[in-house]
Design a protein around this motif. Structure first.
Motif, mmCIF file in Angstrom:
data_model
loop_
_atom_site.group_PDB
_atom_site.id
_atom_site.type_symbol
_atom_site.label_atom_id
_atom_site.label_comp_id
_atom_site.label_asym_id
_atom_site.label_seq_id
_atom_site.Cartn_x
_atom_site.Cartn_y
_atom_site.Cartn_z
ATOM 1 N N PHE A 164 1.052 -1.264 -0.270
ATOM 2 C CA PHE A 164 0.130 0.060 0.004
ATOM 3 C C PHE A 164 0.799 1.272 -0.141
ATOM 4 C CE2 PHE A 164 -2.491 -3.756 0.997
ATOM 5 C CZ PHE A 164 -3.680 -3.291 1.353
ATOM 6 N N HIS A 165 0.475 1.973 0.085
ATOM 7 C CA HIS A 165 1.095 3.405 -0.062
ATOM 8 C C HIS A 165 0.928 4.420 0.910
ATOM 9 C CE1 HIS A 165 1.810 4.237 -4.719
ATOM 10 N NE2 HIS A 165 -0.048 3.226 -5.051
ATOM 11 N N LYS A 166 0.250 3.818 2.108
ATOM 12 C CA LYS A 166 -0.293 4.258 3.009
ATOM 13 C C LYS A 166 -1.101 3.741 4.116
ATOM 14 C CE LYS A 166 -0.890 8.964 1.758
ATOM 15 N NZ LYS A 166 -1.131 9.983 2.103
ATOM 16 N N PRO A 167 -1.231 3.304 4.813
ATOM 17 C CA PRO A 167 -1.815 2.973 5.909
ATOM 18 C C PRO A 167 -3.641 3.600 5.851
ATOM 19 C CG PRO A 167 -0.522 3.854 7.449
ATOM 20 C CD PRO A 167 0.087 3.772 5.560
ATOM 21 N N PRO A 168 -4.830 3.021 6.318
ATOM 22 C CA PRO A 168 -5.532 4.031 6.146
ATOM 23 C C PRO A 168 -5.733 4.923 6.345
ATOM 24 C CG PRO A 168 -6.629 1.179 6.953
ATOM 25 C CD PRO A 168 -4.471 1.274 7.441
ATOM 26 N N TYR A 169 -6.066 5.943 5.918
ATOM 27 C CA TYR A 169 -6.584 7.496 6.203
ATOM 28 C C TYR A 169 -7.559 8.134 6.023
ATOM 29 C CZ TYR A 169 -5.183 8.037 1.599
ATOM 30 O OH TYR A 169 -5.511 8.589 -0.040
ATOM 31 N N ASP A 170 -8.096 9.022 6.552
ATOM 32 C CA ASP A 170 -9.911 9.859 6.376
ATOM 33 C C ASP A 170 -9.183 10.595 4.808
ATOM 34 O OD1 ASP A 170 -10.911 8.728 8.547
ATOM 35 O OD2 ASP A 170 -10.049 10.149 9.523
ATOM 36 N N VAL A 171 -9.881 10.440 3.896
ATOM 37 C CA VAL A 171 -9.549 11.416 2.617
ATOM 38 C C VAL A 171 -10.192 12.553 3.666
ATOM 39 C CG1 VAL A 171 -10.371 11.356 -0.030
ATOM 40 C CG2 VAL A 171 -9.667 9.220 0.839
ATOM 41 N N VAL A 172 -12.010 12.018 3.791
ATOM 42 C CA VAL A 172 -12.687 13.252 4.091
ATOM 43 C C VAL A 172 -13.626 13.332 4.838
ATOM 44 C CG1 VAL A 172 -12.949 14.633 1.568
ATOM 45 C CG2 VAL A 172 -14.585 12.754 2.305
ATOM 46 N N PRO A 173 -13.370 13.821 5.745
ATOM 47 C CA PRO A 173 -15.309 13.186 7.220
ATOM 48 C C PRO A 173 -16.061 11.475 6.448
ATOM 49 C CG PRO A 173 -14.700 15.053 7.246
ATOM 50 C CD PRO A 173 -14.645 15.221 5.629
#
Length: 102
Positions: A88-97
């Motif tokens: 993955f490019h990065k672990p899970p994150y908030d794109v928008v709320p």
């Protein structure tokens, strides 16, 4: 835990031209339109059109499409796929709320 195809993101350099191609030439429905990001296609699966010049994400430099899958538990699916060797490019994150991505 299932994964479902959700959308494909295509980097474009000219939004108006891309929208014209996908709607007038291919006959897909225009879902939403803005200067940097638009959507064409259907309700269950669609194509995201993203202006690559305005995106600082390093993925935009490759101009490769991004295929997006949907799941009801992104944290669990992220760990499951990571143990199977998926990078993955990065672990899970908030794109928008309310919307998370990995």
């Amino acid at each position: 835990m299932n994964l479902f195809p959700h959308h494909v993101l295509v980097w474009v350099s000219d939004m108006k031209r891309a929208i014209t191609f996908y709607t007038n030439i291919l006959g897909l429905k225009l879902i939403s339109e803005s200067a940097d990001f638009s959507q064409v296609g259907g309700e269950k699966f669609w194509i995201a059109l993203q202006i690559s010049a305005t995106t600082v994400d390093r993925r935009s430099k490759s101009d490769c499409p991004i295929i997006v899958f949907k799941t009801n538990d992104i944290e669990q699916k992220y760990h499951e796929l990571k143990t199977k060797g998926v990078k993955f490019h990065k672990p899970p994150y908030d794109v928008v709320p309310g919307i998370r991505a990995a």
